[in-house]
Design a protein around this motif. Sequence first.
Motif, mmCIF file in Angstrom:
data_model
loop_
_atom_site.group_PDB
_atom_site.id
_atom_site.type_symbol
_atom_site.label_atom_id
_atom_site.label_comp_id
_atom_site.label_asym_id
_atom_site.label_seq_id
_atom_site.Cartn_x
_atom_site.Cartn_y
_atom_site.Cartn_z
ATOM 1 N N GLU A 9 6.651 13.265 -9.654
ATOM 2 C CA GLU A 9 7.519 12.431 -10.732
ATOM 3 C C GLU A 9 8.046 11.222 -9.794
ATOM 4 N N GLU A 10 8.718 11.954 -8.552
ATOM 5 C CA GLU A 10 9.132 10.868 -7.395
ATOM 6 C C GLU A 10 8.084 9.886 -7.070
ATOM 7 N N VAL A 11 6.884 10.104 -6.873
ATOM 8 C CA VAL A 11 5.779 9.238 -6.473
ATOM 9 C C VAL A 11 5.295 8.583 -7.573
ATOM 10 N N ARG A 12 5.562 8.906 -8.863
ATOM 11 C CA ARG A 12 5.175 8.052 -10.043
ATOM 12 C C ARG A 12 6.264 6.940 -10.154
ATOM 13 N N LYS A 13 7.649 7.254 -9.957
ATOM 14 C CA LYS A 13 8.864 6.333 -10.132
ATOM 15 C C LYS A 13 8.504 5.334 -9.015
ATOM 16 N N LEU A 14 8.272 5.762 -7.695
ATOM 17 C CA LEU A 14 7.918 4.877 -6.709
ATOM 18 C C LEU A 14 6.661 3.798 -6.955
ATOM 19 N N LYS A 15 5.798 4.543 -7.625
ATOM 20 C CA LYS A 15 4.608 3.372 -8.023
ATOM 21 C C LYS A 15 5.088 2.318 -8.882
ATOM 22 N N ASN A 16 5.727 2.906 -9.883
ATOM 23 C CA ASN A 16 6.397 1.912 -11.009
ATOM 24 C C ASN A 16 7.081 0.858 -10.725
ATOM 25 N N MET A 17 7.858 1.121 -9.651
ATOM 26 C CA MET A 17 8.796 0.237 -8.945
ATOM 27 C C MET A 17 8.355 -0.678 -7.964
ATOM 28 N N VAL A 18 7.402 -0.209 -7.171
ATOM 29 C CA VAL A 18 6.863 -0.955 -6.012
ATOM 30 C C VAL A 18 5.675 -1.879 -6.830
ATOM 31 N N GLU A 19 4.963 -1.231 -7.598
ATOM 32 C CA GLU A 19 3.616 -1.772 -8.270
ATOM 33 C C GLU A 19 2.710 -2.150 -6.972
ATOM 34 N N PHE A 41 -5.145 7.982 -1.134
ATOM 35 C CA PHE A 41 -4.629 9.609 -1.116
ATOM 36 C C PHE A 41 -5.184 9.898 0.227
ATOM 37 N N VAL A 42 -4.310 10.421 1.255
ATOM 38 C CA VAL A 42 -4.433 10.948 2.512
ATOM 39 C C VAL A 42 -5.061 12.403 2.503
ATOM 40 N N ALA A 43 -5.956 12.793 3.243
ATOM 41 C CA ALA A 43 -6.542 14.278 3.154
ATOM 42 C C ALA A 43 -6.878 14.613 4.332
ATOM 43 N N ASP A 44 -6.633 15.706 4.755
ATOM 44 C CA ASP A 44 -7.240 16.287 5.999
ATOM 45 C C ASP A 44 -8.690 16.797 5.913
ATOM 46 N N ALA A 45 -9.739 16.350 6.483
ATOM 47 C CA ALA A 45 -11.259 16.522 6.269
ATOM 48 C C ALA A 45 -11.392 17.950 6.867
ATOM 49 N N ALA A 92 6.714 11.222 0.628
ATOM 50 C CA ALA A 92 7.092 12.426 1.223
ATOM 51 C C ALA A 92 5.817 13.411 0.411
ATOM 52 N N GLY A 93 5.656 14.340 0.902
ATOM 53 C CA GLY A 93 4.653 15.361 0.534
ATOM 54 C C GLY A 93 5.191 16.559 0.396
ATOM 55 N N ARG A 94 4.482 17.750 -0.078
ATOM 56 C CA ARG A 94 4.887 18.974 -0.070
ATOM 57 C C ARG A 94 3.748 20.015 0.358
ATOM 58 N N LEU A 95 3.915 21.385 0.479
ATOM 59 C CA LEU A 95 2.963 22.138 0.985
ATOM 60 C C LEU A 95 2.075 22.391 -0.219
ATOM 61 N N HIS A 96 2.417 22.141 -1.571
ATOM 62 C CA HIS A 96 1.474 22.193 -2.610
ATOM 63 C C HIS A 96 2.199 21.349 -3.531
ATOM 64 N N ILE A 97 1.197 20.888 -4.669
ATOM 65 C CA ILE A 97 1.619 19.910 -5.752
ATOM 66 C C ILE A 97 2.668 20.536 -6.545
ATOM 67 N N ASP A 98 3.815 19.863 -6.816
ATOM 68 C CA ASP A 98 4.916 20.257 -7.777
ATOM 69 C C ASP A 98 5.246 19.006 -8.601
ATOM 70 N N ILE A 114 0.797 -1.291 -0.009
ATOM 71 C CA ILE A 114 -0.029 0.161 -0.024
ATOM 72 C C ILE A 114 0.893 1.201 0.104
ATOM 73 N N MET A 115 0.552 2.093 -0.923
ATOM 74 C CA MET A 115 1.271 3.404 -0.775
ATOM 75 C C MET A 115 0.376 4.467 -0.338
ATOM 76 N N MET A 116 0.871 5.133 0.537
ATOM 77 C CA MET A 116 0.223 6.434 1.317
ATOM 78 C C MET A 116 0.467 7.749 0.584
ATOM 79 N N VAL A 117 -0.095 8.488 -0.183
ATOM 80 C CA VAL A 117 -0.018 9.681 -0.797
ATOM 81 C C VAL A 117 -0.657 11.036 -0.346
ATOM 82 N N GLY A 118 -0.124 12.109 -0.574
ATOM 83 C CA GLY A 118 -0.773 13.377 -0.143
ATOM 84 C C GLY A 118 -0.011 14.659 -0.145
ATOM 85 N N LEU A 119 -0.509 15.547 0.572
ATOM 86 C CA LEU A 119 0.401 16.686 0.661
ATOM 87 C C LEU A 119 0.796 16.687 2.168
#
Length: 441
Positions: A203-213, A219-223, A192-198, A103-108
């Motif tokens: 690109e880093e998350v996409r590479k991780l996704k391709n490698m980890v499968e 997607f983790v979001a603050d309600a 990793a996250g950022r204060l905003h999307i860049d 499982i990959m956890m992504v978000g800001l």
Amino acid sequence: MFSNLSEKLDSIFKNIKGMGKLSEKNIADTMREIRMALLEADVNFRIVKNFIAEIEKRAVGQEVMKSLQPGHQVVKIVHEQLISLMDNTDVKVDVPNNKLTKIMMVGLQGSGKTTASAKLAHFFRKKNNVKPAMVACDIYRPAAIHQLEVLGKQIDVPVISDLNQKDVVKIADKALNWVKNQNIQLLIFDTAGRLHIDEQMMEEVRKLKNMVEPDYIFFVADAMTGQDAVNVAKEFNNMLDFTGVLLTKLDGDSRGGAALSIKAVTNKPVLYVGIGEKIPDLEAFHADRMASRILGMGDVLSLIEKAQDAIDDEEAEKLAKRMMKNQFTFNDFLAQLQQIKKLGPLDGILKMIPGINHAAIKDVKLEDSQVKKVEAIIRSMTNKERETPNIINGSRRIRISKGSGTTVQDVNRLLRQFDEMKQMMKKMSSSKAMRNMKFPF
């Protein structure tokens, strides 16, 4: 959660439930009020527009206009539309204990990914009986790596990290090689996250996704961020095509706009929700149950599940036996309070009970006030006083009140309530129905 929306809808439906007949004007007025309640709850305005249009289409038909209880029919329609709005039954998350699930956890940054990773590891270990591990992939924030390691120790879950490595793909590869001989069935990647999307982050998350499968991407979001969370979710989904959403801090969000909007905007549902700061405070999201909570219909199934998870069956049986023999003591009462506290704050529990008025329980905080006071009083008693409260005379009451930081009146009130409860138990145990009951112990 959803307290503001629930109160407003409760007020709206009280008016129409009392009407013997509904005219198109009555329904139009009701729809206008529901529209305003949803907009004030920070629900996306396009979603509100479509939501109201669907309800109006059904509400002005024979289903309502010719019903014996038209007001109740409107509530039923709103309930069904809420379920449809949040429905997640088409997405199944399966974490078996006979193979590795990733499982990959992504978000800001600041959305709560690291804590959510630990909560998810604890959740699946308890629910699916799997052995989890977590991977620290936030190479930009050493504090995030340290936080994940601390949380891992708290819940006894191994964490794979490397402070000297700045390539997340290599960290992930190290983790995948490590788990091969560790009998790990669940591997959670805290990215990793950022204060905003860049573009660099994506690109880093996409590479991780391709490698980890990964099997799943959450997607983790603050309600609490409302529509901002929805807009960010849309961008992440366009780039990563994630599985579903884990909403954090839903317990602190009195509006609920994010939970009600995300599925319609991204076509990806909310799957899990954080309902508190503690590690066990994570729930699977059920659209039908949440819709019932919003409309004050309760959520008995979730309440039962909470009780099953929190309450020790063997202890409950022993306690029931002592109650029937009128042997209930303050030690038993203290143990019972500990069990109740495991269910979570009282306001959240009360909202799961059908028919409870949301406005009436808005400020109820049992865990922070009454329970702590009662616990302090009982813990200030000697063991003999807990077992035989009738020996607690005036001087003992003064000592107990001083030891617990309460008043003598508080101690007197608890002793009186405890005595009344014992009298009630005595009557119950002596009744014919209770005498004929068969206990498996």
